[in-house]
Scaffold this motif. Structure first.
Motif, PDB file in Angstrom:
ATOM      1  N   LEU A   1       0.823  -1.207   0.000  1.00 32.25           N
ATOM      2  CA  LEU A   1       0.000   0.000   0.000  1.00 32.25           C
ATOM      3  C   LEU A   1       0.857   1.257   0.000  1.00 32.25           C
ATOM      4  O   LEU A   1       0.570   2.232  -0.707  1.00 32.25           O
ATOM      5  CB  LEU A   1      -0.927  -0.013   1.221  1.00 32.25           C
ATOM      6  CG  LEU A   1      -2.103  -0.983   1.162  1.00 32.25           C
ATOM      7  CD1 LEU A   1      -2.780  -1.074   2.523  1.00 32.25           C
ATOM      8  CD2 LEU A   1      -3.098  -0.544   0.108  1.00 32.25           C
ATOM      9  N   LEU A   2       1.908   1.250   0.803  1.00 34.84           N
ATOM     10  CA  LEU A   2       2.788   2.412   0.881  1.00 34.84           C
ATOM     11  C   LEU A   2       3.471   2.670  -0.459  1.00 34.84           C
ATOM     12  O   LEU A   2       3.554   3.808  -0.927  1.00 34.84           O
ATOM     13  CB  LEU A   2       3.831   2.200   1.981  1.00 34.84           C
ATOM     14  CG  LEU A   2       4.629   3.421   2.418  1.00 34.84           C
ATOM     15  CD1 LEU A   2       3.705   4.514   2.904  1.00 34.84           C
ATOM     16  CD2 LEU A   2       5.610   3.045   3.516  1.00 34.84           C
ATOM     17  N   ALA A   3       3.965   1.596  -1.090  1.00 29.89           N
ATOM     18  CA  ALA A   3       4.591   1.734  -2.413  1.00 29.89           C
ATOM     19  C   ALA A   3       3.563   2.186  -3.443  1.00 29.89           C
ATOM     20  O   ALA A   3       3.864   3.003  -4.322  1.00 29.89           O
ATOM     21  CB  ALA A   3       5.224   0.415  -2.832  1.00 29.89           C
ATOM     22  N   GLY A   4       2.330   1.674  -3.339  1.00 26.69           N
ATOM     23  CA  GLY A   4       1.286   2.057  -4.286  1.00 26.69           C
ATOM     24  C   GLY A   4       0.941   3.526  -4.207  1.00 26.69           C
ATOM     25  O   GLY A   4       0.705   4.180  -5.235  1.00 26.69           O
TER      26      GLY A   4
ATOM     27  N   PRO B   1      -3.726   7.983   3.191  1.00 29.82           N
ATOM     28  CA  PRO B   1      -2.706   7.750   4.238  1.00 29.82           C
ATOM     29  C   PRO B   1      -3.322   7.414   5.603  1.00 29.82           C
ATOM     30  O   PRO B   1      -2.783   6.607   6.345  1.00 29.82           O
ATOM     31  CB  PRO B   1      -1.935   9.074   4.281  1.00 29.82           C
ATOM     32  CG  PRO B   1      -2.125   9.670   2.928  1.00 29.82           C
ATOM     33  CD  PRO B   1      -3.519   9.287   2.553  1.00 29.82           C
ATOM     34  N   LEU B   2      -4.466   8.024   5.901  1.00 29.70           N
ATOM     35  CA  LEU B   2      -5.124   7.736   7.177  1.00 29.70           C
ATOM     36  C   LEU B   2      -5.644   6.308   7.189  1.00 29.70           C
ATOM     37  O   LEU B   2      -5.562   5.619   8.219  1.00 29.70           O
ATOM     38  CB  LEU B   2      -6.271   8.720   7.407  1.00 29.70           C
ATOM     39  CG  LEU B   2      -5.858  10.186   7.582  1.00 29.70           C
ATOM     40  CD1 LEU B   2      -7.073  11.093   7.520  1.00 29.70           C
ATOM     41  CD2 LEU B   2      -5.133  10.369   8.893  1.00 29.70           C
ATOM     42  N   MET B   3      -6.179   5.848   6.075  1.00 30.99           N
ATOM     43  CA  MET B   3      -6.644   4.455   6.000  1.00 30.99           C
ATOM     44  C   MET B   3      -5.479   3.489   6.105  1.00 30.99           C
ATOM     45  O   MET B   3      -5.599   2.418   6.713  1.00 30.99           O
ATOM     46  CB  MET B   3      -7.399   4.240   4.689  1.00 30.99           C
ATOM     47  CG  MET B   3      -8.693   5.027   4.590  1.00 30.99           C
ATOM     48  SD  MET B   3      -9.496   4.802   2.993  1.00 30.99           S
ATOM     49  CE  MET B   3     -10.946   5.828   3.227  1.00 30.99           C
ATOM     50  N   LEU B   4      -4.336   3.867   5.516  1.00 38.45           N
ATOM     51  CA  LEU B   4      -3.138   3.040   5.627  1.00 38.45           C
ATOM     52  C   LEU B   4      -2.708   2.924   7.091  1.00 38.45           C
ATOM     53  O   LEU B   4      -2.334   1.849   7.576  1.00 38.45           O
ATOM     54  CB  LEU B   4      -2.022   3.637   4.786  1.00 38.45           C
ATOM     55  CG  LEU B   4      -0.659   2.925   4.824  1.00 38.45           C
ATOM     56  CD1 LEU B   4      -0.792   1.500   4.336  1.00 38.45           C
ATOM     57  CD2 LEU B   4       0.347   3.678   3.971  1.00 38.45           C
ATOM     58  N   LEU B   5      -2.769   4.048   7.830  1.00 34.30           N
ATOM     59  CA  LEU B   5      -2.427   4.021   9.250  1.00 34.30           C
ATOM     60  C   LEU B   5      -3.428   3.169  10.049  1.00 34.30           C
ATOM     61  O   LEU B   5      -3.037   2.484  10.997  1.00 34.30           O
ATOM     62  CB  LEU B   5      -2.388   5.449   9.805  1.00 34.30           C
ATOM     63  CG  LEU B   5      -1.202   6.295   9.340  1.00 34.30           C
ATOM     64  CD1 LEU B   5      -1.408   7.761   9.719  1.00 34.30           C
ATOM     65  CD2 LEU B   5       0.099   5.792   9.929  1.00 34.30           C
ATOM     66  N   CYS B   6      -4.688   3.217   9.647  1.00 30.43           N
ATOM     67  CA  CYS B   6      -5.680   2.354  10.318  1.00 30.43           C
ATOM     68  C   CYS B   6      -5.333   0.886  10.119  1.00 30.43           C
ATOM     69  O   CYS B   6      -5.513   0.078  11.036  1.00 30.43           O
ATOM     70  CB  CYS B   6      -7.067   2.635   9.761  1.00 30.43           C
ATOM     71  SG  CYS B   6      -7.786   4.212  10.300  1.00 30.43           S
TER      72      CYS B   6
ATOM     73  N   ARG C   1      -9.160   6.062  23.155  1.00 32.84           N
ATOM     74  CA  ARG C   1      -8.832   4.663  23.444  1.00 32.84           C
ATOM     75  C   ARG C   1      -7.667   4.156  22.589  1.00 32.84           C
ATOM     76  O   ARG C   1      -6.839   3.413  23.076  1.00 32.84           O
ATOM     77  CB  ARG C   1     -10.061   3.777  23.228  1.00 32.84           C
ATOM     78  CG  ARG C   1     -11.161   3.996  24.259  1.00 32.84           C
ATOM     79  CD  ARG C   1     -12.256   2.943  24.121  1.00 32.84           C
ATOM     80  NE  ARG C   1     -13.291   3.104  25.125  1.00 32.84           N
ATOM     81  CZ  ARG C   1     -14.354   3.869  24.993  1.00 32.84           C
ATOM     82  NH1 ARG C   1     -14.515   4.561  23.875  1.00 32.84           N
ATOM     83  NH2 ARG C   1     -15.263   3.970  25.939  1.00 32.84           N
ATOM     84  N   SER C   2      -7.627   4.510  21.324  1.00 34.74           N
ATOM     85  CA  SER C   2      -6.549   4.040  20.465  1.00 34.74           C
ATOM     86  C   SER C   2      -6.387   5.008  19.297  1.00 34.74           C
ATOM     87  O   SER C   2      -7.329   5.712  18.930  1.00 34.74           O
ATOM     88  CB  SER C   2      -6.855   2.643  19.932  1.00 34.74           C
ATOM     89  OG  SER C   2      -7.889   2.707  18.968  1.00 34.74           O
ATOM     90  N   PRO C   3      -5.186   5.059  18.692  1.00 33.98           N
ATOM     91  CA  PRO C   3      -4.994   5.914  17.512  1.00 33.98           C
ATOM     92  C   PRO C   3      -5.948   5.557  16.372  1.00 33.98           C
ATOM     93  O   PRO C   3      -6.320   6.422  15.583  1.00 33.98           O
ATOM     94  CB  PRO C   3      -3.536   5.643  17.114  1.00 33.98           C
ATOM     95  CG  PRO C   3      -2.887   5.145  18.358  1.00 33.98           C
ATOM     96  CD  PRO C   3      -3.960   4.393  19.105  1.00 33.98           C
ATOM     97  N   PHE C   4      -6.348   4.296  16.306  1.00 29.86           N
ATOM     98  CA  PHE C   4      -7.254   3.857  15.237  1.00 29.86           C
ATOM     99  C   PHE C   4      -8.518   4.711  15.197  1.00 29.86           C
ATOM    100  O   PHE C   4      -9.009   5.069  14.124  1.00 29.86           O
ATOM    101  CB  PHE C   4      -7.601   2.384  15.460  1.00 29.86           C
ATOM    102  CG  PHE C   4      -8.713   1.876  14.579  1.00 29.86           C
ATOM    103  CD1 PHE C   4      -8.473   1.600  13.234  1.00 29.86           C
ATOM    104  CD2 PHE C   4      -9.981   1.691  15.085  1.00 29.86           C
ATOM    105  CE1 PHE C   4      -9.490   1.135  12.424  1.00 29.86           C
ATOM    106  CE2 PHE C   4     -11.005   1.228  14.274  1.00 29.86           C
ATOM    107  CZ  PHE C   4     -10.760   0.949  12.941  1.00 29.86           C
TER     108      PHE C   4
END
Length: 209
Positions: A5-8, A204-209, A171-174
């Protein structure tokens, strides 16, 4: 999956053309949003007011780059009850002052242009999202009414969402990433005129999730 995902995202030719040929600078918006979340998460982990103030500053600098990060302002209210009033006032100043200082001079020189192309900027309807469906099935007639309804509805939702977040505990970064991605999705999918390239606000936010 994370590396793919990051490379994409990084090597997507459409994104590269948007930046290098079109001059699109949403990548800078993503940078300030990442800095904002870094400090916001640090605030909830360490309970230090300076982290929250830095989150406010980075959100303000994001708004200086492009006004859309201001839609993330409700996230600042998570856990805000632990802060004294002077700290809250300073934080809100840090959010708004970069935008007001940068637009102040330009607004004096050309108020109508700044109002239409910055404050009320809606891009072009019909290319993506809900306005594309309206244009396809009903033509351009309903678009002005839909734009008005969206602006009012988004404002009311943000007020409700802010009040709701004030009563929640982190509760969590998610949760923070998902809330931010949801807010961006609302803008460019339901908004009155945004194009597909704006999906990079939330990818990017979805990638972090």
């Amino acid at each position: 999956a994370r590396r793919l995902l990051l490379a994409g995202i990084a090597l997507n030719p459409i994104c590269i053309f948007q930046v290098c040929q079109h001059g699109n600078f949403d990548v800078l918006v993503a940078f300030w949003i990442a800095a904002f979340f870094s400090m916001q998460i640090s605030f909830h982990d360490r309970r230090q007011p300076i982290d929250w103030l830095l989150a406010c500053l980075f959100l303000g600098l994001g708004a200086l780059t492009k006004t859309i990060p201001l839609i993330l302002a409700p996230i600042l209210f998570v856990g805000i009850h632990r802060l004294p009033t002077p700290t809250k006032l300073l934080g809100f100043y840090l959010v708004l002052s970069p935008l007001l200082l940068s637009l102040g001079v330009l607004f004096i020189l050309s108020p109508s242009s700044i109002w239409e192309h910055v404050v009320r900027y809606h891009s072009f309807p019909g290319w993506y999202g809900f306005t594309g469906l309206i244009l396809h099935f009903f033509g351009p007639g309903p678009l002005p009414l839909y734009t008005l309804l969206f602006d009012v509805g988004l404002g009311l939702f943000l007020v409700y969402f802010t009040r709701w977040l004030r009563q929640k505990e982190y509760r969590s970064p998610f949760q923070l990433f998902l809330s931010a991605a949801m807010l961006f999705l609302m803008v460019y999918v339901l908004g009155p005129g945004y194009a597909p390239q704006y999906i990079y606000w939330s990818l990017p936010l979805m990638l972090l999730c």
